[in-house]
Scaffold this motif. Structure first.
Motif, PDB file in Angstrom:
ATOM      1  N   ASP A  73       3.025  34.917 -12.487  1.00 46.94           N
ATOM      2  CA  ASP A  73       4.123  34.768 -11.538  1.00 46.94           C
ATOM      3  C   ASP A  73       4.481  33.310 -11.273  1.00 46.94           C
ATOM      4  OD1 ASP A  73       1.684  34.305 -10.303  1.00 46.94           O
ATOM      5  OD2 ASP A  73       2.303  35.128  -8.370  1.00 46.94           O
ATOM      6  N   MET A 124       7.194  42.143 -13.523  1.00 43.13           N
ATOM      7  CA  MET A 124       7.947  41.264 -14.415  1.00 43.13           C
ATOM      8  C   MET A 124       9.451  41.425 -14.253  1.00 43.13           C
ATOM      9  SD  MET A 124       5.887  39.310 -16.045  1.00 43.13           S
ATOM     10  CE  MET A 124       7.133  38.638 -17.126  1.00 43.13           C
ATOM     11  N   GLY A 135       5.924  32.610 -15.307  1.00 40.88           N
ATOM     12  CA  GLY A 135       6.984  33.594 -15.512  1.00 40.88           C
ATOM     13  C   GLY A 135       8.211  33.358 -14.662  1.00 40.88           C
ATOM     14  N   ALA A 136       8.057  32.586 -13.575  1.00 44.03           N
ATOM     15  CA  ALA A 136       9.187  32.294 -12.697  1.00 44.03           C
ATOM     16  C   ALA A 136       9.997  31.088 -13.150  1.00 44.03           C
ATOM     17  CB  ALA A 136       8.686  32.068 -11.269  1.00 44.03           C
ATOM     18  N   LEU A 156      11.321  38.608 -12.575  1.00 39.87           N
ATOM     19  CA  LEU A 156      11.183  37.250 -13.095  1.00 39.87           C
ATOM     20  C   LEU A 156      12.122  37.017 -14.274  1.00 39.87           C
ATOM     21  CD1 LEU A 156       7.287  36.908 -13.051  1.00 39.87           C
ATOM     22  CD2 LEU A 156       8.927  36.152 -11.319  1.00 39.87           C
TER      23      LEU A 156
END
Length: 374
Positions: free
Chosen positions: A222, A32, A225-226, A35
């Motif tokens: 991912d 994390m 979260g991006a 991100l």
């Protein structure tokens, strides 16, 4: 039992491998860090204030729950920033929510005027303030307002009611989470995120709060979260992983198992004392952990019943009645819900016993049926 071997507890027994949990929490925090979104792990996986505190210590901004009762268990244990990614409907739940909002920050998802008025009344009665986020249906078609216009109308109602504070929006892309095709998962999640961001844009144009823009789970950690417009994701299954999630999102250690005893053997088939009442079989069957001579669980040829599961042994296996095996759950969250406590192990020894505080549902507040023992 403290200090005894990990295969000695009375079965079925829920085994938490503490070093593996620590590694998984560290690994997720590492992922994390690259991100823009923060991590607010879903505590429905473990239902434990102790594990929740470990996640907070590793950098999580708070915790997520599925129910008021899970949130209450965490808040009452001193964990003070909890988001309920669900609606709390009815006077008993509203009153409990208002109570714990007086002890720490509590955020709850809303989608209807009926609900926000009920929460406002409960907050006013308790003298507390409840933070709320508008849930948006981004394609799962479970809960949430269905349009930008509905979201704005509900936000306007919230703004007129005492005891409530609008904080932003939630759009859980659950219909994307379990998609095995990675390219298709990215396509679906990106489209779902765009629906949510459309509501965020409308809120910002109206001067409405967007401090929280929440979405995501482990399957899209991912992807969602991006997205720089999304402030937090609610991935949680990484903490234990299971037979389903370890292939969906690899790289985490098996940290939760169920210890079982062989109670019967016929030829190369054994029966153990763990069935559907003791292990989660959602999405995929459990798997035997380690080199114990058992190679598979059969749905067709054999069975997983309420109290029994059949295992097919490697020909020549010496496993017999009374021997122990450990199973990785097919699905960890439902497995945890069957038990009152974890046997916490390190170096193959039981080092502690941790209660599973948040599994009791409405019995925590003294209402509803008593919890069934695991």
């Amino acid at each position: 039992m403290i200090g005894r071997a990990r295969d000695e507890p009375v079965t079925p027994a829920l085994i938490l491998d503490l070093p593996a949990v620590e590694r998984n929490i560290t690994e997720m925090a590492r992922r994390m860090a690259a991100l823009p979104a923060a991590l607010r792990p879903h505590a429905k996986i473990h239902k434990s204030p102790i594990v929740g505190q470990m996640q907070l210590d590793a950098g999580a901004i708070g915790l997520t729950t599925a129910t008021v009762w899970e949130a209450a268990a965490l808040i009452d244990a001193g964990l003070t920033d909890v988001l309920i990614a669900n609606q709390a409907i009815g006077p008993v739940k509203a009153a409990e929510l208002a109570r714990i909002a007086g002890l720490g920050r509590v955020i709850v998802a809303v989608e209807s005027e009926v609900n926000v008025r009920e929460l406002s009344e409960a907050a006013a009665s308790a003298g507390s303030q409840i933070d709320v986020i508008v849930e948006v249906d981004v394609g799962q078609h479970r809960s949430g307002v269905r349009s930008v216009e509905e979201a704005l109308e509900l936000a306007a109602v919230i703004g007129r009611l005492p005891g409530l504070r609008l904080q932003g929006v939630l759009g859980y892309e659950g219909h994307c989470m379990l998609e095995p095709d990675r390219a298709l998962r990215i396509e679906k999640a990106t489209a779902a995120n765009e629906v949510l961001i459309g509501v965020v844009d409308a809120f910002e144009q109206q001067g409405l709060a967007t401090e929280i823009v929440a979405a995501g789970g482990l399957g899209t950690w991912d992807i969602t979260g991006a997205n720089p417009r999304i402030s937090e994701i609610h991935a949680g299954s990484y903490v234990f992983t299971d037979a389903f999630h370890r292939t969906l999102v690899p790289g985490f250690d098996i940290a939760l198992t169920v210890l079982a005893t062989i109670i019967s053997r016929t030829g190369d088939m054994v029966v153990i004392d763990v069935g559907r009442k003791a292990i989660g079989i959602d999405r995929t069957p459990p798997e035997v952990v380690g080199d114990q001579g058992a190679i598979r669980i059969e749905y067709g040829q054999h069975f997983i019943h309420e109290e029994h599961t059949a295992l097919e042994l490697v020909p020549g296996s010496q496993l017999g009645v009374g021997d122990r095996v450990e199973l990785m759950p097919g699905y960890a969250p439902t497995t945890v819900n069957f038990y009152d406590f974890y046997y916490v192990v390190a170096d193959d020894r039981v080092m502690d016993v941790w209660p599973i505080h948040a599994r009791y549902g409405s019995a925590t507040a003294g209402v509803g049926p008593a919890p069934q023992n695991g």
